[in-house]
Structure formats: structure tokens, C-alpha cells
Design a protein around this motif. Structure first.
Motif, PDB file in Angstrom:
ATOM      1  N   SER A 145       0.835  -1.193   0.000  1.00 28.73           N
ATOM      2  CA  SER A 145       0.000   0.000   0.000  1.00 28.73           C
ATOM      3  C   SER A 145       0.876   1.251   0.000  1.00 28.73           C
ATOM      4  CB  SER A 145      -0.900  -0.005   1.235  1.00 28.73           C
ATOM      5  OG  SER A 145      -1.726   1.136   1.265  1.00 28.73           O
ATOM      6  N   ASN A 146       0.409   2.292  -0.684  1.00 33.23           N
ATOM      7  CA  ASN A 146       1.147   3.544  -0.770  1.00 33.23           C
ATOM      8  C   ASN A 146       0.155   4.696  -0.742  1.00 33.23           C
ATOM      9  OD1 ASN A 146       2.147   5.753  -3.016  1.00 33.23           O
ATOM     10  ND2 ASN A 146       3.770   5.138  -1.616  1.00 33.23           N
ATOM     11  N   PRO A 147       0.353   5.708   0.096  1.00 31.92           N
ATOM     12  CA  PRO A 147      -0.661   6.760   0.238  1.00 31.92           C
ATOM     13  C   PRO A 147      -0.876   7.587  -1.020  1.00 31.92           C
ATOM     14  CG  PRO A 147       1.320   7.273   1.516  1.00 31.92           C
ATOM     15  CD  PRO A 147       1.445   5.854   1.080  1.00 31.92           C
ATOM     16  N   LEU A 148       0.184   7.909  -1.766  1.00 35.51           N
ATOM     17  CA  LEU A 148       0.003   8.703  -2.981  1.00 35.51           C
ATOM     18  C   LEU A 148      -0.788   7.917  -4.021  1.00 35.51           C
ATOM     19  CD1 LEU A 148       0.597  11.259  -4.658  1.00 35.51           C
ATOM     20  CD2 LEU A 148       2.700  10.115  -5.445  1.00 35.51           C
ATOM     21  N   LEU A 149      -0.459   6.637  -4.194  1.00 35.42           N
ATOM     22  CA  LEU A 149      -1.171   5.829  -5.176  1.00 35.42           C
ATOM     23  C   LEU A 149      -2.612   5.593  -4.749  1.00 35.42           C
ATOM     24  CD1 LEU A 149      -1.190   4.316  -7.800  1.00 35.42           C
ATOM     25  CD2 LEU A 149      -0.157   2.350  -6.639  1.00 35.42           C
ATOM     26  N   ALA A 150      -2.836   5.358  -3.464  1.00 31.31           N
ATOM     27  CA  ALA A 150      -4.202   5.161  -2.968  1.00 31.31           C
ATOM     28  C   ALA A 150      -5.054   6.397  -3.245  1.00 31.31           C
ATOM     29  CB  ALA A 150      -4.179   4.867  -1.475  1.00 31.31           C
ATOM     30  N   ARG A 151      -4.487   7.559  -3.000  1.00 32.53           N
ATOM     31  CA  ARG A 151      -5.235   8.798  -3.234  1.00 32.53           C
ATOM     32  C   ARG A 151      -5.504   8.998  -4.730  1.00 32.53           C
ATOM     33  NH1 ARG A 151      -2.870  14.747  -1.797  1.00 32.53           N
ATOM     34  NH2 ARG A 151      -4.620  15.970  -2.590  1.00 32.53           N
ATOM     35  N   THR A 152      -4.538   8.670  -5.567  1.00 31.67           N
ATOM     36  CA  THR A 152      -4.700   8.815  -7.012  1.00 31.67           C
ATOM     37  C   THR A 152      -5.784   7.884  -7.536  1.00 31.67           C
ATOM     38  OG1 THR A 152      -2.369   9.442  -7.227  1.00 31.67           O
ATOM     39  CG2 THR A 152      -3.497   8.724  -9.216  1.00 31.67           C
ATOM     40  N   ILE A 153      -5.783   6.657  -7.053  1.00 35.19           N
ATOM     41  CA  ILE A 153      -6.806   5.701  -7.486  1.00 35.19           C
ATOM     42  C   ILE A 153      -8.191   6.190  -7.087  1.00 35.19           C
ATOM     43  CG2 ILE A 153      -7.734   3.401  -6.939  1.00 35.19           C
ATOM     44  CD1 ILE A 153      -4.890   2.343  -7.216  1.00 35.19           C
ATOM     45  N   ALA A 154      -8.328   6.671  -5.864  1.00 34.79           N
ATOM     46  CA  ALA A 154      -9.628   7.172  -5.418  1.00 34.79           C
ATOM     47  C   ALA A 154     -10.084   8.362  -6.270  1.00 34.79           C
ATOM     48  CB  ALA A 154      -9.556   7.565  -3.947  1.00 34.79           C
ATOM     49  N   ALA A 155      -9.149   9.242  -6.628  1.00 33.28           N
ATOM     50  CA  ALA A 155      -9.500  10.406  -7.441  1.00 33.28           C
ATOM     51  C   ALA A 155      -9.909   9.987  -8.853  1.00 33.28           C
ATOM     52  CB  ALA A 155      -8.317  11.373  -7.498  1.00 33.28           C
ATOM     53  N   ALA A 156      -9.219   9.003  -9.424  1.00 29.69           N
ATOM     54  CA  ALA A 156      -9.585   8.507 -10.752  1.00 29.69           C
ATOM     55  C   ALA A 156     -10.951   7.835 -10.724  1.00 29.69           C
ATOM     56  CB  ALA A 156      -8.513   7.541 -11.258  1.00 29.69           C
ATOM     57  N   GLN A 157     -11.211   7.072  -9.671  1.00 23.37           N
ATOM     58  CA  GLN A 157     -12.520   6.429  -9.541  1.00 23.37           C
ATOM     59  C   GLN A 157     -13.632   7.463  -9.446  1.00 23.37           C
ATOM     60  OE1 GLN A 157     -11.516   4.119  -6.068  1.00 23.37           O
ATOM     61  NE2 GLN A 157     -11.266   2.231  -7.231  1.00 23.37           N
ATOM     62  N   ALA A 158     -13.371   8.562  -8.764  1.00 17.65           N
ATOM     63  CA  ALA A 158     -14.382   9.612  -8.636  1.00 17.65           C
ATOM     64  C   ALA A 158     -14.693  10.263  -9.974  1.00 17.65           C
ATOM     65  CB  ALA A 158     -13.900  10.675  -7.638  1.00 17.65           C
ATOM     66  N   LYS A 159     -13.790  10.098 -10.957  1.00 19.84           N
ATOM     67  CA  LYS A 159     -14.038  10.610 -12.296  1.00 19.84           C
ATOM     68  C   LYS A 159     -14.593   9.543 -13.232  1.00 19.84           C
ATOM     69  CE  LYS A 159     -10.741  14.438 -12.219  1.00 19.84           C
ATOM     70  NZ  LYS A 159     -11.691  15.491 -12.640  1.00 19.84           N
ATOM     71  N   GLY A 160     -14.956   8.390 -12.670  1.00 20.04           N
ATOM     72  CA  GLY A 160     -15.613   7.357 -13.451  1.00 20.04           C
ATOM     73  C   GLY A 160     -14.709   6.282 -14.013  1.00 20.04           C
TER      74      GLY A 160
END
Length: 420
Positions: free
Chosen positions: A274-289
Motif C-alpha cells: 500500500s502507498n498513500p500517494l497511489l491510494a489517493r490517485t486511485i480514489a481520485a480517478a474512480q471519482a471521475k468514473g
């Protein structure tokens, strides 16, 4: 086996390490250069003991570090990370100045394209371990998130090139879908459909076996069935020629590029911690569909959960063999969604030659391919209906209903190109 040995084995398997080997690939026709890609080892030896698999992982990772001591080190959890580097999220000028006073050199300050997530990479003072660097940097960061930059490894491997059996007719109709691949580069002359590539590592994009194999399983080509024949592929090469490629920062940047290209589905057959920057990026991409599909890895069922498959909302995929048995080496995630073919099958290598493959790496792209039939553009309103339609394709395996070995069932079971 005595109780003490079982306890020791359990402790070994609990170590959160993604093991790797570097597989040199031959030069490709047309002047494509020689490349190497870290990969989790192929486990095609059913009789191999679990203890042997665990030790093999440890030996391979230690060998990788020995051969690249200036680029890769192990953190205190045993994860491979970029040597002497730390990453700060959302830095401002004051935080960067404080890091400089603490002896850190700024390597890069940037924003992840399409997601507006800022980060900065720093080189630690010479001779400082990454673990000490994290402690020092956190004091200077003013509460901002600071992490190492862990490496991710491919969760499957190819055998030697061989002849294909007589070509089988396509199982599925041509697809106009758009699917993203975060992996190594792809030999675009080997697969059907249009391939758009971008590089996120030194020397990238450059074709390698793993990336080309993933692409062929989606789009098809040279006698290989594709789960979405002719699909448009967007390929982000996060390895290039960098021995420390596949790091979390590169994957995060690659995902941002997918967002800018309006790619609705991205498959990632890589595993790491797990990595905090990647986790945040994935969540942001998911929020864009964007829907992300990921392999659970090949570290075995006793290994710690793999990432990115274990991040919330990521579709986690395991693999089955030609008799629909779960792969003995299949890893685990915090959740499991589907199974797909991952062994007793063929795909293409970087030269466009047919090769036998095994690993959960090769299951994830088949799920992404089938999902593309129902999800053609990033659209949160279509997410639920698309998943329900994919669920309708899933063939229940094992105990009735969803389970820990096969998730909701087998997807794309007929997509396998059987090995000879």
C-alpha cells in the motif's frame, strides 16, 4: 511437520514482500531495444512446497537489490523501494524549504495530470537509509503525508516461444472499447486494434513480454483470442529501462494520463505494498468514473493483501487453470471480485511469438475486456449497471455464491487460447 516449523513458516509467509526476478528480453524486430522487467516468478510446479515458494520470493528480491544497490533498497517491512528517495504529498514552498534545511535534495515537484494531486520527490542525504529518511522528513513536512516509493512487480510469467494450435474462431465480436494498461510497453505490431502508448519511466515506452502479453489477451492477434477483439488500447509503460521502474509514483502519473485520455477501464497486473500517494490517485480517478481492474498477485494465499487490488473499489481478480481450479500460487486481496483464466493458455511475447503463460496477471485483462462491453466511457451513472451485467456473465465456481477462492465467479472462461 512439527509445530515449531509451522510457526516459522507462517511468520515467513506473513512478511509483506513482493518478490521478483529480472527477465532479459531479446531485441525486437525493427530496432526495438533490449529491456528487462521485474516479474513475480512463474509457479508451474504444482508439487512445489509453500515454504519453497516463500523462500524463492525472498531470494529473488535480495538478488534484485544486490544487482541494483544504488537504485533499490528494502525498507523495514521488507518492501523493495527506490533507494534513498522519499515522496511528499501536496508540498508548498515552506515544506520544500524545510526539507532542504534537513539535508534533502528536491528531485521533482509536479502535479499528477488530470487529477490535480501535487507531490514532490526528494533524495535523502548520502548514506541515509529510506527508513531514517522518512522519520526525518516527516518532522520537516508540517503534517503532510510522506512515504517511500515502493516498486510493483508483474504477477505472471511467460514460458518459451512455441507454435500455436490451429487458430480457433473468435469467441466474441469485435469491440470498439477503450481499455488502459499500466504495465510495460507493448509491441503494437503484434496485436489487433489501435495502440496508443506513453512512457512514465526512463527510456519508456519500450515493448516487453509482459505488457505485450496483457495487450494480446485483450485485443487478440496472431492466433490469440482476445476478450475484446480489436479494442483500442492505451498503454502506460511504467518500467522502460529503469531497474527501479514500476514504482508507485510512476503508476500514479500513468493513471492521471488515463484520466486525461478518458479511458473508462484500466487494468493493472502489478503488485506491491500500500502507498498513500497511489491510494489517493486511485480514489481520485474512480471519482471521475474510471474503473480499475487489478490482479491479486502470485505470492500465495498466506501472503499479505496485494495492492492495487486491495484498494477500495478496485476490481480484484484471481486466476484459474484449464480445469477451473484456483491457481495454487494465487495471492489475496482485502476483497475478491472475479476469477478468469490464468494458466494452461497462450498469449504473445514482445516479438509477437506465441508463449504459454501462467499467473493472475493474465486473468485481470480478461475481466477488463469483458467489462468494456458494458462500460464504454467514464460515467459514474453507468458503473452499477455495468457491474451487474458483468455479474450476469460470471459462472459460479466452488461453494454456491461468492466465495474467497473465485469471488463472484469465472469471467471469460472461453477466452483462453489453450496451450498445446
Amino acid at each position: 511437520m512439527k509445530a515449531g516449523r509451522w510457526i516459522a513458516l507462517a511468520a515467513l509467509l506473513a512478511t509483506p514482500v513482493a518478490m521478483a526476478q529480472v527477465v532479459p528480453l531479446p531485441s525486437l524486430p525493427g530496432g526495438l531495444p533490449r529491456v528487462s522487467l521485474p516479474e513475480v516468478p512463474l509457479v508451474d510446479r504444482v508439487a512445489q512446497s509453500v515454504a519453497g515458494l516463500a523462500q524463492d520470493r525472498i531470494d529473488r528480491l535480495r538478488d534484485l537489490v544486490r544487482r541494483n544497490p544504488d537504485r533499490i533498497e528494502l525498507d523495514r517491512q521488507g518492501n523493495a523501494v527506490r533507494a534513498g528517495e522519499v515522496v511528499m504529498s501536496d508540498p508548498d514552498d515552506a515544506a520544500i524549504a524545510a526539507a532542504g534545511r534537513a539535508g534533502f535534495r528536491l528531485i521533482e515537484r509536479s502535479t499528477i495530470e488530470g487529477l490535480e494531486i501535487g507531490y514532490a520527490r526528494f533524495a535523502a542525504p548520502r548514506g541515509m537509509s529510506v527508513d531514517r529518511a522518512l522519520r526525518v522528513m516527516r518532522k520537516a513536512a508540517g503534517g503532510r503525508e510522506v512515504s517511500a516509493d515502493p516498486l510493483h512487480f508483474a504477477s505472471g510469467e511467460a514460458g518459451t516461444a512455441s507454435a500455436l494450435p490451429p487458430p480457433a474462431p473468435p469467441v466474441l465480436p469485435q469491440s470498439g472499447g477503450r481499455i488502459g494498461i499500466i504495465d510495460g510497453g507493448v509491441n503494437d505490431g503484434a496485436v489487433t486494434g489501435r495502440v496508443t502508448q506513453s512512457g512514465f519511466a526512463a527510456g519508456a515506452p519500450v515493448a516487453n513480454n509482459h505488457g505485450t502479453g496483457i495487450a494480446a489477451l485483450i485485443a487478440g492477434g496472431s492466433g490469440i483470442r482476445g476478450g475484446a477483439p480489436g479494442a483500442g488500447l492505451f498503454v502506460a509503460d511504467v518500467y522502460g529501462r529503469d531497474p527501479a521502474g514500476g514504482n508507485a509514483t510512476a503508476i500514479a502519473r500513468a493513471l492521471g494520463w488515463m484520466v486525461t485520455q478518458r479511458v473508462p477501464i484500466v487494468t493493472i497486473s502489478l503488485v506491491g505494498p500500500s502507498n498513500p500517494l497511489l491510494a489517493r490517485t486511485i480514489a481520485a480517478a474512480q471519482a471521475k468514473g474510471v474503473i480499475i481492474v487489478a490482479a491479486v498477485g502470485n505470492d500465495g494465499p498466506a501472503a499479505p493483501p496485494s495492492f492495487p487490488a486491495s484498494y477500495p473499489g478496485v476490481i480484484a481478480v484471481t486466476g484459474v487453470d484449464g480445469r477451473n481450479r484456483a491457481l495454487i500460487e494465487a495471492g489475496r486481496a482485502s476483497h475478491l471480485d472475479y476469477a478468469a483464466p490464468g494458466a494452461d493458455m497462450m498469449t504473445l511475447d514482445a516479438n509477437g511469438r506465441p508463449v504459454a503463460v501462467r499467473g493472475t496477471s493474465f486473468a485481470a485483462p480478461l475481466v477488463a475486456a469483458r467489462l468494456s462491453a458494458y462500460y464504454g466511457a467514464p460515467d459514474l451513472g453507468r458503473y452499477g449497471p455495468a457491474i451487474r451485467q458483468l455479474d450476469g456473465e460470471a459462472r459460479d465456481l466452488g461453494p454456491r455464491g461468492p466465495d474467497k477462492s473465485f469471488g463472484k465467479g469465472l469471467i471469460c472462461g472461453d477466452c483462453r487460447t489453450p496451450r498445446k
